[in-house]
Design an enzyme around this catalytic site. Structure first.
Site, short mmCIF file in Angstrom:
data_model
loop_
_atom_site.label_atom_id
_atom_site.label_comp_id
_atom_site.label_asym_id
_atom_site.label_seq_id
_atom_site.Cartn_x
_atom_site.Cartn_y
_atom_site.Cartn_z
N ASP A 65 10.69 -8.78 8.75
CA ASP A 65 10.16 -8.34 7.46
C ASP A 65 8.86 -7.55 7.59
OD1 ASP A 65 12.31 -9.52 6.34
OD2 ASP A 65 11.21 -10.86 4.99
N ASN A 108 16.03 -6.74 4.48
CA ASN A 108 16.22 -7.77 3.45
C ASN A 108 14.87 -8.35 3.06
OD1 ASN A 108 17.55 -9.38 1.66
ND2 ASN A 108 18.38 -10.81 3.18
N ASP A 158 10.32 -22.21 -1.31
CA ASP A 158 10.87 -22.00 0.04
C ASP A 158 10.84 -23.28 0.87
OD1 ASP A 158 11.36 -19.46 -0.65
OD2 ASP A 158 9.85 -18.53 0.64
N GLU A 191 17.42 -14.90 -0.06
CA GLU A 191 18.18 -14.26 1.01
C GLU A 191 19.68 -14.47 0.84
OE1 GLU A 191 15.21 -15.30 1.23
OE2 GLU A 191 14.09 -14.34 2.86
N HIS A 197 17.07 -17.08 7.37
CA HIS A 197 16.23 -17.76 8.35
C HIS A 197 15.95 -19.22 8.01
CE1 HIS A 197 12.48 -16.57 5.84
NE2 HIS A 197 13.55 -16.34 5.14
N ARG A 198 15.71 -19.48 6.72
CA ARG A 198 15.31 -20.86 6.38
C ARG A 198 16.46 -21.85 6.54
NH1 ARG A 198 10.46 -20.26 5.68
NH2 ARG A 198 9.61 -18.47 4.57
N LYS A 238 13.56 -13.21 10.90
CA LYS A 238 12.98 -12.70 9.66
C LYS A 238 11.53 -13.12 9.53
CE LYS A 238 14.50 -11.72 5.03
NZ LYS A 238 13.42 -11.90 4.10
#
Ligand code: DC
Length: 668
Positions: free
Chosen positions: A52, A95, A324, A352, A399-400, A427
C-alpha cells in the site's frame, strides 16, 4: 516474505520474546501525501515498506514529487501546495484505500487530467459518497466503470467553496479523511464540512486531525458533525517525522501473548514501536484483549503481554472504534469460555473483502459455530478439543485474514493450519510470518521434516531445495556439512583418516548459510567457500570423513538444529535413517548410474572441465560404493522411504510427485 501458494503452520504451543513491528499503514500513507503537498522537505523515519505504501510512493513520483529512500527512511521534497508538477497522469492504486480516496480528493481539487484505477477488488469498493461531495464543490469526476466505484477520471473544474460541503460518514471514514487532507490546498477562505449520518471509525479521523496539526493545519471541530478548515491554511513540513508501529499489526501479537503459554524463561511477548498512548485508534484493541483476559503492561513505546485468564473470557462488544483489529478478536473468540458477539462492524463488508462473510466462513471451517448478521458476528468456539477441524484458510487477498487465522495454530487439537496465498500479508506486514515464527514454539516432533536421501548426483539437492522453496520450509544440505568438515580439516593440516581430530573440527564448525551461499568463519573474516567445497575432490574427501562414526555424531546436533518453524527439507544419505527418523515423509531418490553421470558431465562441462562420461560414472560408482558399504549410517533407503527413480523425470515432475506424497501426509 512467503511467496508461496500456501503455508502450513504446525500446531504451536508457546510464545515468548520481542517483536519490532513495521510502521503504521494509516499513518505512513497520510504522512507521505501530506509531505508531498507541503512546502519544504520532510524526512520520514520508520516508514512502512508494503504494497500500500509502494502504491502511494509511485503515485507521488508520477505526480512529480522527489522521493529519496534509504531503508525505512524517506526524504520527500514537497510540491508546495497548489502547483502540481504533472497535470496529467494515469495512476494505479492497487487495493490501497488509503491511497485511492485521499489522492482522488487532492487531485480533483488541484485540477488536471487524471485517471485512477486499481485491482478488481478496488473497483468493488465504494467511492460514490466522496465523488458526490467533490462534485458539490465543482470538481469534474467521471466513473469509467460502474457508477459509484473506481476507476475514475478527473478533469479540471471551477471550484465553488462558499457553501458547506456535505459528506456521508457512515460507509467509510476515509471519505472525510480525504476531504480533510485535500481542502487545505484551496482554503483561501474558511471551508466547512458537514458529516451526514453517524460518523464511523472516528479514531481514524483523530489520526488525520493529529497529523494535519503536525503539518500546520488546525482543523476546528464541533462534535463529530462539523469540521472547519480555517482561511489561509497552508501545509508546512514538520521537517522530521517518525511513524509509529502499526497498532492493527500489534493486535496479532497482543492476541498471541493472551493465547499462548509463555515460553520458558520469558514473560510473554514484548512489542516494540507502539505503546498504549499511541495516536492510532486500534490501540484500543488493548482494552478488548484485557476484557478477554490478556495481561498487558504499557511503556511509552512498547507493550508487554502475557496470558491472564485461560480459557479466554467470552465478550459482547461494540467494535465500531476498532474495525480492523476487531478481526483479531474473532479468532481469540475461538479460545473463549462461551459465545462472543462482535457488534457494529458493518464497515467490514466494504474492506479488502467482505470481511464479515469471510470470517464467518473460515471460522466455521475450524469447527466454530458462527452466526453472521448484517453488522455483527456471533462466535461459539468448538465444543471440545476434538471438535476442532483441520482447515485450509482462504485469505481473499486480505492481509488481516491471513494474519489473524495464523493464531488458530494454538488449537488444543494440535492440528496444523493451512493459510492460502500467505504473501497477501505484504499489504501491511510483509514479514509477518517470519515475525510470528521468531517468537513462537512448537513441539519438535510437530515441526515437519521431509527427507530426501540418495546417491551422489541423483539430483536430491535440486529437488530438496525446490521442495523447500515450494513449501516455504528451511533447507538443509547435509552433504555440505561433511564437505565443509573435510575442507576445514585439510586447512588445519589434519589427516582425513584421524576420525577423532576431524570430529573435533566438526563439533565447532563455524558455518553460516546465507541464501545459497555457504560461509566458513576464519579467525577474523568469513570466507565464501560455496565453490571450493563443490569440487569432485571435495566430495570424495567428504565421503572419507563421513565414514568416521565420531564425525557423524559430531554433526548430529547441528543438523537437527535446522528443524525450525515452519518446517524443513533435508537432503543427504542418512536423513531418513538416522538424523530425522520420525520424519513424516522420506524419499529415496535414485537414477541410473549412466543418467547421473550424464547430468554431472553437463555440469562439469559448463564449468569448463574436460572429462568423459565414463570417467565420471566410474567415480560416482566408487563413491556410492564407499557410502553404501561404510559401517556408520551407510547409504540405504529408510524402511518407510518412498522410492523415486527420476531417470526419466523432469525436475518439475519429480517435485509434483514429492508434493503429492506430502499432501498425502497432511490432514487437510
Ligand atoms: O551430497 P554430497 O555429495 O554433497 O555429499 C558429500 C559426501 O558426504 C557424500 O559422499 C557422503 C557424505 N554424506 C554423508 O555421509 N551423509 C549425509 N547425510 C550427507 C553426505
Amino acid at each position: 516474505m512467503y511467496d508461496i501458494e500456501y503455508l502450513d503452520i504446525p500446531p504451536l504451543t508457546q510464545a515468548g520474546g520481542t517483536v519490532r513491528l513495521p510502521g503504521s499503514k494509516s499513518i505512513s500513507n497520510r504522512v507521505l501525501l501530506l509531505a508531498a503537498l507541503s512546502h519544504g522537505q520532510t524526512t520520514v523515519h520508520d516508514l512502512l515498506a508494503s504494497d500500500d505504501t509502494a502504491v502511494m510512493l509511485t503515485a507521488l513520483e508520477q505526480l512529480g514529487c522527489t522521493v529519496v529512500q534509504n531503508g525505512n527512511t524517506a526524504v520527500i521534497s514537497g510540491l508546495g501546495g497548489s502547483q502540481l508538477a504533472q497535470q496529467k497522469a494515469t495512476l494505479f492504486m492497487g487495493n490501497a484505500g488509503t491511497a485511492m480516496r485521499p489522492l482522488t480528493a487532492a487531485l480533483a481539487l488541484l485540477g488536471g487530467e487524471f485517471e485512477l484505477s486499481g485491482v478488481p477488488r478496488m473497483h468493488e469498493r465504494p467511492i460514490g459518497d466522496l465523488v458526490d461531495a467533490l462534485r458539490q464543490l465543482g470538481c469534474v469526476i467521471d466513473y469509467l466503470g460502474n457508477e459509484g466505484f473506481p476507476p475514475l477520471r478527473l478533469r479540471p473544474g471551477v471550484l465553488k467553496l462558499d457553501q458547506p460541503i456535505r459528506v456521508r460518514g457512515d460507509v467509510s471514514s476515509q471519505f472525510l479523511t480525504a476531504l480533510l487532507m485535500a481542502l487545505p490546498l484551496v482554503a483561501d477562505q474558511a471551508i466547512r464540512i458537514e458529516v451526514v449520518g453517524e460518523l464511523i471509525s472516528r479514531p481514524y479521523i483523530e489520526i488525520t486531525l493529529n497529523l494535519l496539526k503536525r503539518f500546520g493545519i488546525q482543523v476546528e471541530r464541533e462534535g463529530w458533525q462539523r469540521f472547519t478548515i480555517p482561511a489561509g491554511s497552508q501545509y508546512q513540513s514538520p521537517g522530521e517525522i517518525h511513524i509509529e508501529a502499526d497498532a492493527s499489526s500489534a493486535s496479532y501479537f497482543i492476541a498471541l501473548g493472551a493465547i499462548a503459554a509463555s515460553a520458558e524463561g520469558q514473560n510473554g511477548i514484548k512489542i516494540m514501536g507502539v505503546g498504549a498512548n499511541s495516536i492510532q485508534g486500534d490501540i484500543r484493541f488493548i482494552e478488548a484483549a484485557r476484557l478477554m483476559g490478556a495481561q498487558i503492561d504499557s511503556a511509552p513505546n512498547s507493550l508487554q503481554i502475557s496470558r491472564g485468564a485461560w480459557p479466554l473470557k467470552a465478550i459482547d462488544l461494540d467494535c465500531n472504534h476498532i474495525p480492523d483489529a476487531a478481526m483479531t478478536l474473532a479468532v481469540m473468540a475461538l479460545y473463549a469460555d462461551g459465545t462472543s458477539v462482535l457488534r457494529n462492524i458493518a464497515s467490514w463488508r466494504v474492506k479488502e473483502t467482505d470481511r464479515i462473510a469471510a470470517m464467518a466462513c473460515e471460522l466455521q471451517k475450524l469447527g466454530a459455530t458462527v452466526e453472521e448478521g448484517a453488522d455483527y458476528l456471533k462466535i461459539t468456539p468448538p465444543a471440545q478439543a476434538d471438535a476442532w477441524k483441520p482447515a485450509v484458510i482462504h485469505t481473499y487477498d486480505d492481509h488481516r485474514i491471513a494474519m489473524c487465522f495464523s493464531l488458530a495454530a494454538f488449537n488444543p487439537a494440535e492440528l496444523p493450519v493451512r493459510i492460502l496465498d500467505p504473501k497477501c500479508v505484504a499489504k501491511t506486514f510483509p514479514d509477518y510470518f517470519e515475525a510470528l515464527f521468531s517468537v513462537t514454539e512448537a513441539q519438535i516432533d510437530q515441526i515437519p521434516v521431509i527427507c530426501v536421501d540418495g546417491p551422489t548426483a541423483s539430483g536430491k539437492g535440486t529437488l530438496a531445495a525446490l521442495t523447500a522453496h515450494h513449501l516455504g520450509y528451511h533447507y538443509l544440505d547435509s552433504g555440505a556439512l561433511y564437505r565443509l568438515t573435510a575442507f576445514a580439516a585439510s586447512r588445519a593440516g589434519l589427516s582425513l583418516d584421524d576420525g577423532e581430530a576431524v570430529a573435533q573440527i566438526a563439533r565447532d564448525l563455524p558455518v553460516r548459510f546465507k541464501g545459497d551461499r555457504i560461509f566458513l568463519a576464519a579467525k577474523e573474516a568469513e570466507e565464501d567457500v560455496s565453490e571450493a567445497i563443490r569440487t569432485e575432490a571435495a566430495g570424495m574427501a567428504a565421503s572419507r570423513v563421513s565414514a568416521h562414526p565420531q564425525v557423524r555424531n559430531a554433526l548430529l546436533d547441528l543438523q537437527r538444529s535446522f528443524r525450525q518453524l515452519p518446517g524443513l527439507v533435508a537432503d543427504g544419505r542418512d536423513m531418513g535413517t538416522v538424523v530425522f527418523p520420525d520424519a513424516p515423509l522420506k524419499i529415496y531418490l535414485t537414477a541410473s548410474a549412466l543418467h547421473r553421470a550424464e547430468r554431472r558431465y553437463k555440469q562439469l562441462i559448463s564449468k569448463g572441465n574436460t572429462t568423459t562420461i565414463a570417467a565420471i560414472q566410474q567415480a560416482l560408482e566408487a563413491r556410492d560404493q564407499r557410502d553404501m558399504s561404510r559401517k556408520a549410517a551407510p547409504l540405504k533407503p529408510a524402511e518407510d522411504a518412498k522410492l523415486l527413480d527420476n531417470s526419466d523425470l523432469t525436475i518439475e515432475e519429480s517435485l509434483d510427485q514429492v508434493i503429492d506424497w506430502w499432501q498425502g501426509t497432511r490432514p487437510f
